[in-house]
Design an enzyme around this catalytic site. Structure first.
Site, PDB file in Angstrom:
ATOM      1  N   GLN A 145     144.986 141.540 -14.055  1.00 30.41           N
ATOM      2  CA  GLN A 145     143.724 140.865 -13.799  1.00 30.41           C
ATOM      3  C   GLN A 145     142.964 140.657 -15.108  1.00 30.41           C
ATOM      4  O   GLN A 145     142.889 141.544 -15.949  1.00 30.41           O
ATOM      5  CB  GLN A 145     142.880 141.701 -12.833  1.00 30.41           C
ATOM      6  CG  GLN A 145     141.703 140.976 -12.243  1.00 30.41           C
ATOM      7  CD  GLN A 145     141.100 141.745 -11.084  1.00 30.41           C
ATOM      8  OE1 GLN A 145     141.714 142.663 -10.559  1.00 30.41           O
ATOM      9  NE2 GLN A 145     139.913 141.381 -10.681  1.00 30.41           N
ATOM     10  N   SER A 167     148.550 147.180 -15.534  1.00 21.20           N
ATOM     11  CA  SER A 167     147.858 147.364 -14.261  1.00 21.20           C
ATOM     12  C   SER A 167     148.597 146.609 -13.159  1.00 21.20           C
ATOM     13  O   SER A 167     149.746 146.911 -12.865  1.00 21.20           O
ATOM     14  CB  SER A 167     146.393 146.911 -14.393  1.00 21.20           C
ATOM     15  OG  SER A 167     145.645 147.249 -13.247  1.00 21.20           O
ATOM     16  N   LEU A 168     147.969 145.607 -12.536  1.00 19.57           N
ATOM     17  CA  LEU A 168     148.627 144.835 -11.483  1.00 19.57           C
ATOM     18  C   LEU A 168     149.965 144.281 -11.957  1.00 19.57           C
ATOM     19  O   LEU A 168     150.906 144.134 -11.166  1.00 19.57           O
ATOM     20  CB  LEU A 168     147.719 143.685 -11.041  1.00 19.57           C
ATOM     21  CG  LEU A 168     148.387 142.712 -10.078  1.00 19.57           C
ATOM     22  CD1 LEU A 168     148.376 143.268  -8.666  1.00 19.57           C
ATOM     23  CD2 LEU A 168     147.764 141.338 -10.138  1.00 19.57           C
ATOM     24  N   ARG A 171     145.729 145.755  -2.117  1.00 17.02           N
ATOM     25  CA  ARG A 171     145.193 146.448  -3.292  1.00 17.02           C
ATOM     26  C   ARG A 171     143.865 145.828  -3.720  1.00 17.02           C
ATOM     27  O   ARG A 171     142.888 146.529  -3.984  1.00 17.02           O
ATOM     28  CB  ARG A 171     146.216 146.368  -4.428  1.00 17.02           C
ATOM     29  CG  ARG A 171     145.876 147.143  -5.701  1.00 17.02           C
ATOM     30  CD  ARG A 171     147.030 146.957  -6.690  1.00 17.02           C
ATOM     31  NE  ARG A 171     146.914 147.784  -7.888  1.00 17.02           N
ATOM     32  CZ  ARG A 171     146.347 147.396  -9.017  1.00 17.02           C
ATOM     33  NH1 ARG A 171     145.791 146.202  -9.106  1.00 17.02           N
ATOM     34  NH2 ARG A 171     146.324 148.208 -10.069  1.00 17.02           N
ATOM     35  N   HIS A 189     140.683 151.739 -12.310  1.00 16.80           N
ATOM     36  CA  HIS A 189     141.284 152.832 -13.080  1.00 16.80           C
ATOM     37  C   HIS A 189     140.291 153.940 -13.420  1.00 16.80           C
ATOM     38  O   HIS A 189     140.261 154.459 -14.537  1.00 16.80           O
ATOM     39  CB  HIS A 189     141.939 152.280 -14.349  1.00 16.80           C
ATOM     40  CG  HIS A 189     142.939 151.207 -14.077  1.00 16.80           C
ATOM     41  ND1 HIS A 189     144.124 151.445 -13.410  1.00 16.80           N
ATOM     42  CD2 HIS A 189     142.917 149.867 -14.334  1.00 16.80           C
ATOM     43  CE1 HIS A 189     144.796 150.311 -13.290  1.00 16.80           C
ATOM     44  NE2 HIS A 189     144.079 149.351 -13.827  1.00 16.80           N
ATOM     45  N   GLN A 247     148.057 154.944 -10.239  1.00 11.07           N
ATOM     46  CA  GLN A 247     147.657 153.900 -11.188  1.00 11.07           C
ATOM     47  C   GLN A 247     146.271 153.343 -10.886  1.00 11.07           C
ATOM     48  O   GLN A 247     145.549 152.916 -11.781  1.00 11.07           O
ATOM     49  CB  GLN A 247     148.686 152.760 -11.164  1.00 11.07           C
ATOM     50  CG  GLN A 247     148.463 151.686 -12.218  1.00 11.07           C
ATOM     51  CD  GLN A 247     148.870 150.323 -11.724  1.00 11.07           C
ATOM     52  OE1 GLN A 247     148.298 149.797 -10.777  1.00 11.07           O
ATOM     53  NE2 GLN A 247     149.877 149.748 -12.360  1.00 11.07           N
TER      54      GLN A 247
END
Length: 311
Positions: A11, A92-93, A117, A201, A250
């Protein structure tokens, strides 16, 4: 032949019109977005091309769009005779796109997980309750101390260790504001609030992580054809339950990106390709090491040139 790694952005790399050039050159882009749209129940390609930006930038919509863009780019690479790299990683994603490309997770399953998510993350931080900021020019240890001092019973912590001297913090809005002031006082060159709608996070994501655990339990995971370095522990894993646990953790644990790239370099990787829209990870790589070759596969020409130069 040199060792290579393919990296998938998360993102923040999205923009209205992303993937338009690749879509003109290859039907794979539209086919991949259509497959995602069938899972989501709305036209994801139209959203990516026409926005508006404030809609595309909503976390629950951004995440499926970025996942799909990364996978579409990877599929074009393979359709043009591209080789499998030695490693993969995702920011991340982007870790979900890496797992799909590595053959560990089914694409349609990954789309459904990314949709869940994004919605869960947005629900965990209602508007005005969470914030993220980029802090430039402080050592990691100093910034960790700044966050501890700024918390004052709230949440603020390092969320993304992106490169030396470039770290993103996240948490409650007031705590992040305090950390920004303390970071500047400690010598940070810049402390910039980020235009995001969630505080990723950090501990605020714990409720979302619990919801994701249930979602991931229903997702089949296979042994990856290509090793994937995970954000949480900067290691590769093949056990399905371990991967599910890492994907859950995560959500509230920091992204250790700088360490990830440094590990890949230590393992002999000299060539990195960013697989998705934008050049965010390519820019971070250059901050991490000037000794490596990094390219962003943002056009058909870039893919073909990379194939010719790296094969």
């Amino acid at each position: 032949m040199q060792k290579t790694a393919f990296l998938f952005p998360g993102q923040g790399s999205q923009s209205v019109g992303m993937m338009a050039g690749l879509a003109e050159q290859s039907p794979i882009v539209k086919e991949t977005f259509d497959a995602a749209s069938a899972v989501l129940g709305y036209d994801l390609f139209d959203l990516a091309q026409n926005g508006p930006p404030e809609r595309l930038n909503k976390t629950e919509l951004t995440q499926p769009a970025m996942l799909t863009a990364g996978v579409a780019t990877w599929r074009i690479w393979k359709a043009n005779g591209g080789f499998d790299p030695d490693y993969m990683a995702g920011h991340s994603l982007g870790e979900y796109a890496a797992l799909v490309a590595a053959g560990s997770m089914d694409f349609e399953d990954a789309v459904a997980v990314a949709d869940e998510r994004g919605r869960d993350m947005q629900a965990a931080t209602p508007p005005g309750s969470g914030k993220m900021a980029a802090i430039l020019g402080l050592d990691d240890d100093v910034l960790i101390g700044v966050c501890e001092e700024a918390a004052q019973g709230q949440v603020v912590s390092c969320a993304n260790f992106n490169s030396p001297g470039q770290v993103v913090i996240a948490g409650n809005e007031a705590a992040v504001d305090r950390a920004i002031e303390l970071a500047v006082a400690a010598g940070a060159r810049h402390a910039l609030p980020l235009p995001v709608s969630v505080a990723s996070h950090c501990e605020l994501m714990r409720p979302s992580a619990e919801a994701m655990q249930k979602k991931l339990e229903a997702v089949a995971l296979s042994k990856a054809r290509i090793p994937v370095i995970h954000n949480v522990d900067v290691r590769t894993h093949q056990d399905a339950d371990e991967i599910r646990d890492l994907l859950v953790r995560q959500m509230w644990a920091p992204v250790r990106w700088s360490e990830t790239v440094q590990l890949l370099i230590k393992n002999g990787v000299s060539h990195f390709a960013e697989c998705g829209p934008g050049k965010v990870l390519t820019g971070l790589n250059r901050r991490i090491s000037r000794e490596i070759s990094s390219v962003a596969l943002i056009s058909h020409e870039a893919i073909i040139e990379t194939l010719e130069n790296w094969s």
